[in-house]
Structures are given as C-alpha cells and as structure tokens.
Scaffold this motif. Structure first.
Motif, short mmCIF file in Angstrom:
data_model
loop_
_atom_site.label_atom_id
_atom_site.label_comp_id
_atom_site.label_asym_id
_atom_site.label_seq_id
_atom_site.Cartn_x
_atom_site.Cartn_y
_atom_site.Cartn_z
N GLU A 275 0.84 -1.20 0.00
CA GLU A 275 0.00 0.00 0.00
C GLU A 275 0.88 1.26 0.00
O GLU A 275 0.56 2.24 -0.67
N GLY A 276 1.98 1.19 0.72
CA GLY A 276 2.93 2.31 0.76
C GLY A 276 3.52 2.59 -0.61
O GLY A 276 3.64 3.75 -1.03
N VAL A 277 3.86 1.54 -1.33
CA VAL A 277 4.41 1.70 -2.69
C VAL A 277 3.36 2.33 -3.60
O VAL A 277 3.63 3.25 -4.37
N ARG A 278 2.12 1.86 -3.44
CA ARG A 278 1.03 2.42 -4.25
C ARG A 278 0.87 3.92 -4.01
O ARG A 278 0.77 4.71 -4.95
N LEU A 279 0.91 4.31 -2.73
CA LEU A 279 0.80 5.72 -2.36
C LEU A 279 1.96 6.54 -2.92
O LEU A 279 1.77 7.62 -3.47
N LEU A 280 3.17 6.00 -2.77
CA LEU A 280 4.36 6.69 -3.27
C LEU A 280 4.27 6.90 -4.78
O LEU A 280 4.63 7.96 -5.29
N MET A 281 3.78 5.89 -5.49
CA MET A 281 3.65 6.01 -6.94
C MET A 281 2.66 7.11 -7.28
O MET A 281 2.90 7.92 -8.18
N ALA A 282 1.54 7.15 -6.53
CA ALA A 282 0.54 8.18 -6.79
C ALA A 282 1.10 9.57 -6.53
O ALA A 282 0.79 10.53 -7.24
N ARG A 283 1.94 9.68 -5.50
CA ARG A 283 2.49 10.99 -5.14
C ARG A 283 3.69 11.39 -6.00
O ARG A 283 4.16 12.52 -5.92
N ASN A 284 4.22 10.45 -6.75
CA ASN A 284 5.38 10.75 -7.60
C ASN A 284 5.07 10.39 -9.04
O ASN A 284 5.81 9.67 -9.71
N ASP A 285 3.96 10.95 -9.47
CA ASP A 285 3.44 10.62 -10.80
C ASP A 285 4.42 11.00 -11.91
O ASP A 285 4.53 10.29 -12.91
N ASP A 286 5.16 12.11 -11.73
CA ASP A 286 6.12 12.56 -12.76
C ASP A 286 7.16 11.49 -13.01
O ASP A 286 7.47 11.16 -14.16
N LEU A 287 7.69 10.96 -11.92
CA LEU A 287 8.71 9.91 -12.00
C LEU A 287 8.16 8.69 -12.76
O LEU A 287 8.77 8.22 -13.73
N VAL A 288 6.99 8.24 -12.36
CA VAL A 288 6.40 7.05 -12.97
C VAL A 288 6.09 7.32 -14.45
O VAL A 288 6.36 6.49 -15.32
N ASP A 289 5.56 8.52 -14.69
CA ASP A 289 5.19 8.90 -16.06
C ASP A 289 6.40 8.96 -16.98
O ASP A 289 6.35 8.48 -18.11
N GLY A 290 7.49 9.54 -16.49
CA GLY A 290 8.72 9.66 -17.27
C GLY A 290 9.25 8.30 -17.68
O GLY A 290 9.57 8.04 -18.84
N VAL A 291 9.34 7.41 -16.69
CA VAL A 291 9.86 6.05 -16.95
C VAL A 291 8.93 5.32 -17.91
O VAL A 291 9.37 4.66 -18.85
N THR A 292 7.63 5.46 -17.68
CA THR A 292 6.65 4.79 -18.54
C THR A 292 6.80 5.27 -19.98
O THR A 292 6.72 4.47 -20.93
N GLY A 293 7.05 6.57 -20.14
CA GLY A 293 7.23 7.15 -21.48
C GLY A 293 8.36 6.46 -22.23
O GLY A 293 8.23 6.12 -23.41
#
Ligand SMILES: Nc1nc2c(ncn2[C@@H]2O[C@H](COP(=O)(O)OP(=O)(O)O)[C@@H](O)[C@H]2O)c(=O)[nH]1
Ligand SMILES: [Mg+2]
Length: 319
Positions: A275-293
């Motif tokens: 759940e903590g990882v899920r929250l962190l991902m939601a709060r660091n959307d730029d990071l996740v989005d960049g990598v996903t790109g």
C-alpha cells in the motif's frame, strides 16, 4: 486530526470511553497518517485479547450465535467487542447484529462494543483494517474480540488468517455442508457449529462435517469439535464457550498461538508495504510517467522500467 487530537482520543478510549473508541476506529479506516499514529500509541498496550472469528454462509445464524456468545461471555464478566464484516451487505448484517445487541440490553453496557466494518474504500482493504482495529480494541481493554464475516470462498478476506480461533457456523441441509467443504472451510475451522439444530437434518449435517474433519489431516493434535446449537434459544452456547476455552489452551500450550500471530503480522506488514508503494507512486506521478514514457517508446523494456521506478521511489524515501 492533529497528533494532539489523536492523543486525546487515545487517552479517552483507554478510559473506556466508547465514543472516543468509535472515533479512533473511523480514523484508522479513513486517514492513513492517523492510522500510523494510533497504531504507535495503542499497539504497545495490546496483546492480551483473544480473537475469535465466526464465519459461515449468509443466514446460517452467525449474528444470532455471536449475540448469544456475547451474553455468555458477559456473564463471566469478560469485556467483548464485535467487528461485523459483510462485504455483500455490510449495512444489513451490521444492523441485524446491532438490533440483537440492543434487544439483549447490551447497548448501555460499556463492556460491549459493536462495530460494522465497511468492505471497501480503505487503505489496504479489510485485510489491513481488521488487524489494526483488533489491536485498538485489545488495547482499549476488551478481553474477547469477535470477528463476524461471511463464508470463506465468498469473502475477499480469509477470516482464519486474522484471528486466533476460527468458528465455522453451518445450518442443516446437505447442500450447505457440501458447499462448505468445497469452499475449503473444513481446513480453516477450529470449532464447527451446526446451528438451527431444531431443524430436520442437523444430526446428519453434524455427521458429515465430522467425517470431513477426520479426513482432513492438517489439524495435528487438535481435533476440531462439531457442536449442535440452537442460537435463538441459547441452546449449546455454553458448550461453545467451553470449546473456545479448550482451543485457547491448546493454542497457548502448543506454540500455535505464537505461530499464527507471527504469520498474521507478517501478512499485515506485507499489505502495508504494498500500500505504501502504491501511495508513493501516486504521489510521484512525474517519475512514474517519465519512466513509462521511455517504455512506451521502447527505449526501456517494461521490466527494466519497473526496476527504475522502484529505484526512483527508494531515492524519494531516503530524501
Ligand atoms: N430455527 C432457527 N432459526 C435460527 C437459529 N439461529 C438463527 N436463526 C434465524 O436465522 C436467521 C438468520 O440469522 P442470522 O443470525 O442473521 O444469520 P447470519 O446471516 O449468519 O448472521 C434469523 O431469522 C434468525 O432468527 C436457530 O437456532 N434456529
Ligand atoms: Mg450476520
């Protein structure tokens, strides 16, 4: 709610203020930061309560059995809290139980606490909400905590992984018994109750369950008893209390209690980490989005991207 607000509520709950306790439970369900603060204050005071799960198909008489059990335990001066979980119809299940408790005159008794747990919309779902709720009730001085849930197999949570002792309630009728065996209920039951023993077929159902229990070899030294009850008239309830005592003694003497509790805490920690990882991902959307790109344009394969996200989140945690 501020830290001071949480501390004040905890202080009142420890003084047996049921309103404060109810408020604390609501906070654990809805505010992650408050849940952590409440856990820190309450958990050191927990550990004495017995946690009993009561499960079975809808309509077999779980709530009726729980309220009869509640009266029997109160007669021994034990303080009892009930958590009712019914993912299919939380409101109804809780209301029925609530009505019974009121009927029995427990509503004004501060040795009784009843609460319905909503199935959805919580941090980590019920599997995370229930362990913390039981610790809060334990710390608040309840000797026995009863968790009522609908049957294994239908439920999104497996009650046996959340409690010390699992009571499986059945009602007479071939279909019901066979259904339960299929759902794996035989393996998780520590005590079986064939309720509605006033109805035809109770003895047959009891025999079926007994032979199914004997066939399942998982149980070691503990032979799960199969009891007949008629919960609406309190018939068989003192035997149930007796068997619950026997099982508590068995758990303590065999080391099984420690083992079950270790498994339970491990599971809770896992859920909270995820759940903590899920929250962190939601709060660091730029990071996740960049990598996903980069993965989308095939500059980085998804497996590598996932690794990069975890590395990035680790940096965020350390920062
Ligand atoms: N005949 C009979 N009916 C019962 C008995 N215990 C419960 N009931 C009834 O069965 C229905 C369902 O009971 P309830 O406790 O709400 O079941 P739950 O859904 O398993 O919690 C209610 O109408 C109860 O009054 C019993 O021992 N005998
Ligand atoms: Mg019920």
């Amino acid at each position: 709610v501020s830290q001071a607000g949480v501390e004040e509520l905890v202080g009142r709950a420890l003084q047996r203020d049921r309103r404060a306790l109810a408020r604390l439970l609501t906070l654990t369900e809805s505010v992650p930061e408050s849940a952590a603060a409440i856990d820190a204050l309450m958990t050191p005071k927990a550990g004495a309560a017995r946690i009993v799960g009561v499960t079975g198909a809808p309509g077999v008489g779980k709530s009726t059995t729980v309220s009869a059990l509640l009266s029997a335990l109160r007669a021994r001066d034990l303080r009892v809290a009930v958590l009712a979980v019914d993912p299919s119809s939380t409101a109804t299940g809780g209301a029925v139980l609530g009505d019974r408790i009121r009927m029995l005159g427990h509503a004004t008794d501060d040795g009784v606490f009843v609460r319905s747990l909503a199935a959805r919309g919580q941090l980590g779902g019920l599997a995370a909400a229930v362990p913390l709720a039981t610790r809060v009730l334990d710390a608040a001085g309840y000797d026995v905590i009863v968790l009522e849930t609908v049957g294994v197999g239908q439920s999104e949570i497996d009650v046996s992984s959340l409690v010390d002792t699992t009571v499986v309630v059945l009602a007479p009728g071939m279909g019901d018994a066979v259904q339960s065996m299929k759902a794996g209920i035989i393996e998780v039951g520590d005590v079986f109750v064939v309720n509605k023993s006033d109805r035809d077929g109770a003895a047959t159902t009891r025999r079926e369950i007994r032979s199914a229990v004997r066939r399942s070899l998982e149980h070691g030294q503990w032979q799960p008893p199969v009891l007949l009850t008629e919960a609406v008239r309190d018939v068989g309830i003192s035997e149930l209390v007796e068997k619950l005592d026997c099982h508590a003694e068995h758990l303590a003497a065999s080391g099984e209690l420690t083992r079950r509790r270790r498994v339970r805490v491990r599971r809770e920690v896992e859920i909270l980490v995820l759940e903590g990882v899920r929250l962190l991902m939601a709060r660091n959307d730029d990071l996740v989005d960049g990598v996903t790109g980069r993965a989308v344009s095939r500059r980085q394969p998804p497996h590598q991207a996932a690794r990069a996200v975890l590395d990035g989140l680790a940096d965020v945690i350390r920062a």
